[in-house]
Design a protein around this motif. Sequence first.
Motif, PDB file in Angstrom:
ATOM      1  N   PHE A  54      60.817  37.719  51.522  1.00 38.23           N
ATOM      2  CA  PHE A  54      59.996  37.621  52.725  1.00 38.23           C
ATOM      3  C   PHE A  54      58.517  37.865  52.400  1.00 38.23           C
ATOM      4  O   PHE A  54      57.637  37.144  52.865  1.00 38.23           O
ATOM      5  CB  PHE A  54      60.488  38.624  53.768  1.00 38.23           C
ATOM      6  CG  PHE A  54      59.864  38.439  55.119  1.00 38.23           C
ATOM      7  CD1 PHE A  54      60.301  37.425  55.962  1.00 38.23           C
ATOM      8  CD2 PHE A  54      58.847  39.268  55.544  1.00 38.23           C
ATOM      9  CE1 PHE A  54      59.724  37.239  57.202  1.00 38.23           C
ATOM     10  CE2 PHE A  54      58.258  39.090  56.787  1.00 38.23           C
ATOM     11  CZ  PHE A  54      58.708  38.076  57.621  1.00 38.23           C
ATOM     12  N   THR A  55      58.250  38.873  51.576  1.00 38.60           N
ATOM     13  CA  THR A  55      56.876  39.187  51.191  1.00 38.60           C
ATOM     14  C   THR A  55      56.253  38.040  50.408  1.00 38.60           C
ATOM     15  O   THR A  55      55.084  37.686  50.612  1.00 38.60           O
ATOM     16  CB  THR A  55      56.831  40.480  50.359  1.00 38.60           C
ATOM     17  OG1 THR A  55      57.418  41.544  51.110  1.00 38.60           O
ATOM     18  CG2 THR A  55      55.402  40.850  49.989  1.00 38.60           C
ATOM     19  N   LEU A  56      57.028  37.435  49.515  1.00 41.32           N
ATOM     20  CA  LEU A  56      56.534  36.307  48.724  1.00 41.32           C
ATOM     21  C   LEU A  56      56.169  35.133  49.625  1.00 41.32           C
ATOM     22  O   LEU A  56      55.146  34.465  49.425  1.00 41.32           O
ATOM     23  CB  LEU A  56      57.592  35.889  47.697  1.00 41.32           C
ATOM     24  CG  LEU A  56      57.204  34.836  46.659  1.00 41.32           C
ATOM     25  CD1 LEU A  56      56.026  35.316  45.817  1.00 41.32           C
ATOM     26  CD2 LEU A  56      58.405  34.508  45.763  1.00 41.32           C
ATOM     27  N   SER A  57      56.984  34.892  50.624  1.00 40.17           N
ATOM     28  CA  SER A  57      56.709  33.821  51.579  1.00 40.17           C
ATOM     29  C   SER A  57      55.453  34.119  52.390  1.00 40.17           C
ATOM     30  O   SER A  57      54.603  33.253  52.600  1.00 40.17           O
ATOM     31  CB  SER A  57      57.910  33.638  52.514  1.00 40.17           C
ATOM     32  OG  SER A  57      57.736  32.543  53.367  1.00 40.17           O
ATOM     33  N   GLN A  58      55.324  35.365  52.822  1.00 39.14           N
ATOM     34  CA  GLN A  58      54.158  35.777  53.603  1.00 39.14           C
ATOM     35  C   GLN A  58      52.872  35.630  52.790  1.00 39.14           C
ATOM     36  O   GLN A  58      51.870  35.100  53.283  1.00 39.14           O
ATOM     37  CB  GLN A  58      54.330  37.228  54.051  1.00 39.14           C
ATOM     38  CG  GLN A  58      53.187  37.764  54.895  1.00 39.14           C
ATOM     39  CD  GLN A  58      53.389  39.227  55.250  1.00 39.14           C
ATOM     40  OE1 GLN A  58      54.083  39.961  54.549  1.00 39.14           O
ATOM     41  NE2 GLN A  58      52.789  39.653  56.346  1.00 39.14           N
ATOM     42  N   GLU A  59      52.896  36.085  51.544  1.00 39.69           N
ATOM     43  CA  GLU A  59      51.693  36.045  50.708  1.00 39.69           C
ATOM     44  C   GLU A  59      51.241  34.620  50.413  1.00 39.69           C
ATOM     45  O   GLU A  59      50.063  34.371  50.160  1.00 39.69           O
ATOM     46  CB  GLU A  59      51.954  36.785  49.391  1.00 39.69           C
ATOM     47  CG  GLU A  59      52.055  38.302  49.550  1.00 39.69           C
ATOM     48  CD  GLU A  59      52.419  38.997  48.256  1.00 39.69           C
ATOM     49  OE1 GLU A  59      52.815  38.294  47.288  1.00 39.69           O
ATOM     50  OE2 GLU A  59      52.316  40.234  48.205  1.00 39.69           O
ATOM     51  N   ASN A  60      52.178  33.666  50.446  1.00 38.24           N
ATOM     52  CA  ASN A  60      51.838  32.280  50.147  1.00 38.24           C
ATOM     53  C   ASN A  60      51.762  31.405  51.395  1.00 38.24           C
ATOM     54  O   ASN A  60      51.720  30.176  51.298  1.00 38.24           O
ATOM     55  CB  ASN A  60      52.857  31.708  49.157  1.00 38.24           C
ATOM     56  CG  ASN A  60      52.684  32.268  47.766  1.00 38.24           C
ATOM     57  OD1 ASN A  60      51.895  31.768  46.978  1.00 38.24           O
ATOM     58  ND2 ASN A  60      53.415  33.344  47.454  1.00 38.24           N
ATOM     59  N   ASN A  61      51.743  32.056  52.571  1.00 35.81           N
ATOM     60  CA  ASN A  61      51.610  31.336  53.845  1.00 35.81           C
ATOM     61  C   ASN A  61      52.629  30.210  53.985  1.00 35.81           C
ATOM     62  O   ASN A  61      52.300  29.101  54.433  1.00 35.81           O
ATOM     63  CB  ASN A  61      50.185  30.781  54.004  1.00 35.81           C
ATOM     64  CG  ASN A  61      49.140  31.879  54.038  1.00 35.81           C
ATOM     65  OD1 ASN A  61      49.299  32.854  54.757  1.00 35.81           O
ATOM     66  ND2 ASN A  61      48.087  31.736  53.245  1.00 35.81           N
TER      67      ASN A  61
END
Length: 234
Positions: A199-206
């Motif tokens: 989830f964090t990886l997705s958030q950081e890469n918009n």
Amino acid sequence: MKYKRILLKLSGEALMGNRQYGIDPERLFEYAKDIKEIIDLGVEVAIVIGGGNIFRGVAGAMNGMDRVQGDHMGMLATVINGLALQNALEDADVKTRLQTAIKINEVAEPFIRRKAMSHLRKGRVVIFGGGTGNPYFTTDSAAVLRAIEIEADVILKGTRVDGIYTADPELDTTAVKFDNISFKDVLSKGLKVMDTTAFTLSQENNLPIIVFDMNKKGNLLKVVSGENIGTKVN
């Protein structure tokens, strides 16, 4: 179509259909038809599939198995599911390539980003098996990682629930569904969409995530067309 290139994340459990274990050929056939429908409209499709219908590394570790060994077994389970889905898609006349994060040259290509993107541009479905190739990472993490690498427009997480709710709708009849929600609100409300790393990886890469009911015929096409199906996280 609203989305040109998608990463479809499927759970291994979804392949069981109404069975308690393994793979339901009828469910595979239904998925293949839905995927072919959007391929024929020019959408580029990559898929990451879990292995929980066969073996889950975390469950093995809880029962005393070495976690690294268990996770490697789980990776192989995702390859088995990938082969099954590849067969179903090719029966539906969809050109498909299976790429794996661990080398099994006799049955699949190794994951090579440029080759995967070339396959997608040629209208082939690319199935990514073997997770990330590393223990301690889930197939959710693999899905987000591959989506970023292939420059997908969106991650579509196909589940048996029609979106994200304030609570588990199968246990709480008062649970309320979200149509749209931000990454920040998902975290603040403690909602379970993917594991924290993914989830964090997705958030950081918009990279937006849409959670929807994959088991309802026609939903995949509706999501890719931009209809308000499921819950969008962005």
